[in-house]
Design a protein around this motif. Structure first.
Motif, PDB file in Angstrom:
ATOM      1  N   PHE A  76       4.369  16.982  61.424  1.00 48.92           N
ATOM      2  CA  PHE A  76       4.806  15.747  62.072  1.00 48.92           C
ATOM      3  C   PHE A  76       4.648  15.837  63.584  1.00 48.92           C
ATOM      4  N   ARG A  77       5.067  16.960  64.173  1.00 46.83           N
ATOM      5  CA  ARG A  77       4.942  17.128  65.618  1.00 46.83           C
ATOM      6  C   ARG A  77       3.468  17.137  66.036  1.00 46.83           C
ATOM      7  N   ALA A  78       2.631  17.810  65.253  1.00 45.22           N
ATOM      8  CA  ALA A  78       1.198  17.825  65.570  1.00 45.22           C
ATOM      9  C   ALA A  78       0.629  16.414  65.550  1.00 45.22           C
ATOM     10  N   PRO A  84      -4.786  18.873  66.691  1.00 39.72           N
ATOM     11  CA  PRO A  84      -5.340  19.252  65.391  1.00 39.72           C
ATOM     12  C   PRO A  84      -4.483  20.345  64.751  1.00 39.72           C
ATOM     13  N   PHE A  85      -4.233  20.227  63.459  1.00 40.77           N
ATOM     14  CA  PHE A  85      -3.313  21.153  62.796  1.00 40.77           C
ATOM     15  C   PHE A  85      -3.715  21.322  61.330  1.00 40.77           C
ATOM     16  N   LYS A  86      -3.828  22.564  60.912  1.00 39.93           N
ATOM     17  CA  LYS A  86      -4.105  22.879  59.514  1.00 39.93           C
ATOM     18  C   LYS A  86      -3.388  24.166  59.166  1.00 39.93           C
ATOM     19  N   GLU A 122      -7.880  25.824  62.345  1.00 40.86           N
ATOM     20  CA  GLU A 122      -8.879  25.986  61.282  1.00 40.86           C
ATOM     21  C   GLU A 122      -8.255  26.426  59.962  1.00 40.86           C
ATOM     22  N   GLY A 123      -6.975  26.781  59.972  1.00 43.61           N
ATOM     23  CA  GLY A 123      -6.290  27.160  58.739  1.00 43.61           C
ATOM     24  C   GLY A 123      -6.730  28.493  58.178  1.00 43.61           C
TER      25      GLY A 123
END
Length: 222
Positions: A76-78, A84-86, A122-123
């Motif tokens: 949510f914050r991202a 970008p978030f993974k 990139e996760g």
């Protein structure tokens, strides 16, 4: 510096930024570095699991509902911040090798940011053999596996963590500024305010609440 690291303690007179790559909120805060106060913060890797153990806190994934909420909150914050978030494929993961690599590389913000992005943009999982090899390639460090086995590198991470505990650090991300602790990604507005108005921390009410007695006595007291 890639080798021959001098083991040194944290200089508590300098602003510090404590982090662990296992923390999504450390990633989100570093991505907002352009908003930070203009202090010359020193990036300081510390092992979050050791902070938890020292202060008697449960590990991050110990409470199932809290674990789920934490991941949702990070996402949510991202989304709110446009970052970008993974999530990596498993969490929590063992961040030790990534932390040691940052120290071996000299601990500069540019390298720290690339490691965070490898994991949280990139996760990727830096704790696996393949993941760590790819991480070393990403930051341009050859023979990373051998470098992180150097006793000077491992001793520096232990020293960082022990010094942070002595300073009262209990979680990450944490700013150390004007010899005060500011914990959490959502503490950035407070950091900015105290950078502009440092005497707020000396106000009567702040001093009063900072020394409040506990109303329930010591834990496990009979």
């Amino acid at each position: 510096m890639i080798s021959g690291i001098d083991i040194s303690g944290i200089d508590a007179s300098r602003p510090q930024w404590f982090f662990d790559f296992v923390s999504p909120f450390s990633y989100l805060l570093l991505e907002q570095r352009d908003k930070w106060p203009s202090f010359d913060f020193v990036p300081c890797p510390v092992l979050l699991v050791d902070l938890y153990r020292h202060w008697g806190q449960p590990l991050g994934g110990a409470v199932p509902a809290k674990r789920i909420f934490t991941y949702r909150h990070a996402l949510f914050r991202a989304d709110q911040l446009g970052i970008p978030f993974k999530m990596p494929p498993a969490h929590p993961f063992d961040s030790t090798r990534a932390m040691l690599l940052a120290i071996a590389a000299g601990g500069e913000f540019a390298c720290v940011r690339e490691i965070f992005r490898f994991i949280w943009r990139e996760g990727r999982d830096p704790s696996t053999e393949e993941g760590f090899e790819q991480l070393c390639e990403r930051v341009g460090i050859a023979h990373g596996e051998a470098l992180i086995e150097e006793e000077s590198v491992r001793a520096q991470l232990r020293r960082n963590t022990n010094d942070a505990i002595a300073m009262g650090v209990f979680g990450v991300p944490t700013f150390w500024m004007n010899k005060q602790l500011f914990w959490g990604e959502d503490a950035l507005p407070m950091v900015l305010y105290c950078a502009r108005t440092p005497n707020w921390l000396d106000s009567r009410e702040v001093k009063r609440i900072s020394s409040l007695p506990s109303g329930i006595g010591k834990p496990n007291a009979q």
